[in-house]
Design an enzyme around this catalytic site. Structure first.
Site, PDB file in Angstrom:
ATOM      1  N   GLN A  61       1.127  -1.740   0.118  1.00 17.94           N
ATOM      2  CA  GLN A  61      -0.080   0.122  -0.260  1.00 17.94           C
ATOM      3  C   GLN A  61       1.067   0.950   0.109  1.00 17.94           C
ATOM      4  O   GLN A  61       1.399   1.668   1.080  1.00 17.94           O
ATOM      5  CB  GLN A  61      -0.601   0.041   1.274  1.00 17.94           C
ATOM      6  CG  GLN A  61      -2.064   1.316   1.448  1.00 17.94           C
ATOM      7  CD  GLN A  61      -3.048   0.983   0.992  1.00 17.94           C
ATOM      8  OE1 GLN A  61      -3.707  -0.561   0.433  1.00 17.94           O
ATOM      9  NE2 GLN A  61      -4.182   1.822   0.219  1.00 17.94           N
ATOM     10  N   PHE A  62       1.355   1.194  -0.980  1.00 20.07           N
ATOM     11  CA  PHE A  62       1.872   3.089  -1.111  1.00 20.07           C
ATOM     12  C   PHE A  62       1.523   4.368  -0.812  1.00 20.07           C
ATOM     13  O   PHE A  62       1.862   5.312   0.325  1.00 20.07           O
ATOM     14  CB  PHE A  62       2.816   3.520  -1.832  1.00 20.07           C
ATOM     15  CG  PHE A  62       1.752   4.243  -3.805  1.00 20.07           C
ATOM     16  CD1 PHE A  62       1.726   5.181  -3.628  1.00 20.07           C
ATOM     17  CD2 PHE A  62       0.899   3.159  -4.290  1.00 20.07           C
ATOM     18  CE1 PHE A  62       0.975   6.212  -4.735  1.00 20.07           C
ATOM     19  CE2 PHE A  62       0.060   3.479  -5.249  1.00 20.07           C
ATOM     20  CZ  PHE A  62      -0.078   4.523  -5.204  1.00 20.07           C
ATOM     21  N   THR A  63       0.476   4.284  -0.353  1.00 17.91           N
ATOM     22  CA  THR A  63      -0.382   5.118  -0.452  1.00 17.91           C
ATOM     23  C   THR A  63      -0.300   5.718   0.841  1.00 17.91           C
ATOM     24  O   THR A  63      -0.524   7.170   1.874  1.00 17.91           O
ATOM     25  CB  THR A  63      -1.965   5.295  -0.767  1.00 17.91           C
ATOM     26  OG1 THR A  63      -2.674   4.148   0.043  1.00 17.91           O
ATOM     27  CG2 THR A  63      -2.401   5.163  -2.289  1.00 17.91           C
TER      28      THR A  63
END
Length: 152
Positions: free
Chosen positions: A85-87
């Site tokens: 989950q890069f966010t």
């Protein structure tokens, strides 16, 4: 110092689909873990995160001596669904559009997320995953609700 980040949710079930295909699912109590990687994170941090996830006492239950207490996934072989989950490193402090500058690029992040999964499996965990970089749909039943933010 860079800090690997994870949002940990105690779930009764969870799944991730890509283009309508279920690529990972757990159907009993366990953890859904969203993992974010930033610049400078290391394999040692990935190993530390895996150990923490496997031993984190988030579940009600009876301990080995028969007393009431909190259990970890390692105590009852609770499964984990790990999703990149890069966010988690989005920054929306200025303006109305988040920046993603703190998120590590795929060639850095993917091996570290894979390392978390590999270390969990080496500890004996049952681990399902999403698909790195894909447009994933995550469905879960948060038990509690119970959500914890970890940084290692």
């Amino acid at each position: 110092m860079a800090r690997m980040r994870a949002v940990v949710q105690r779930v009764s079930e969870a799944s991730v689909t890509v283009a309508g295909e279920t690529v990972g699912a757990i159907s009993r109590p366990g953890l859904c873990v969203l993992v974010g990687v930033t610049h400078g994170d290391t394999p040692e941090q990935a190993a530390q995160l895996a150990r923490k996830l496997w031993s984190l006492r988030l579940f009600p239950g009876e301990t080995a001596d028969g007393s009431a207490g909190e259990l970890s996934c390692s105590d009852f072989d609770g499964p984990l669904l790990v999703v990149s989950q890069f966010t988690l490193y989005g920054d929306a402090r200025k303006g109305r559009r988040p920046t993603w500058n703190a998120a590590a690029p795929g060639p850095v992040a993917e091996p570290l997320v894979d390392e978390v999964v590999a270390r969990l499996r080496a500890l004996g965990a049952t681990v399902e995953t999403g698909r790195f970089g894909a447009d994933m749909k995550v469905a879960l039943v948060n038990d509690g609700p119970f959500t914890v933010l970890l940084e290692v």
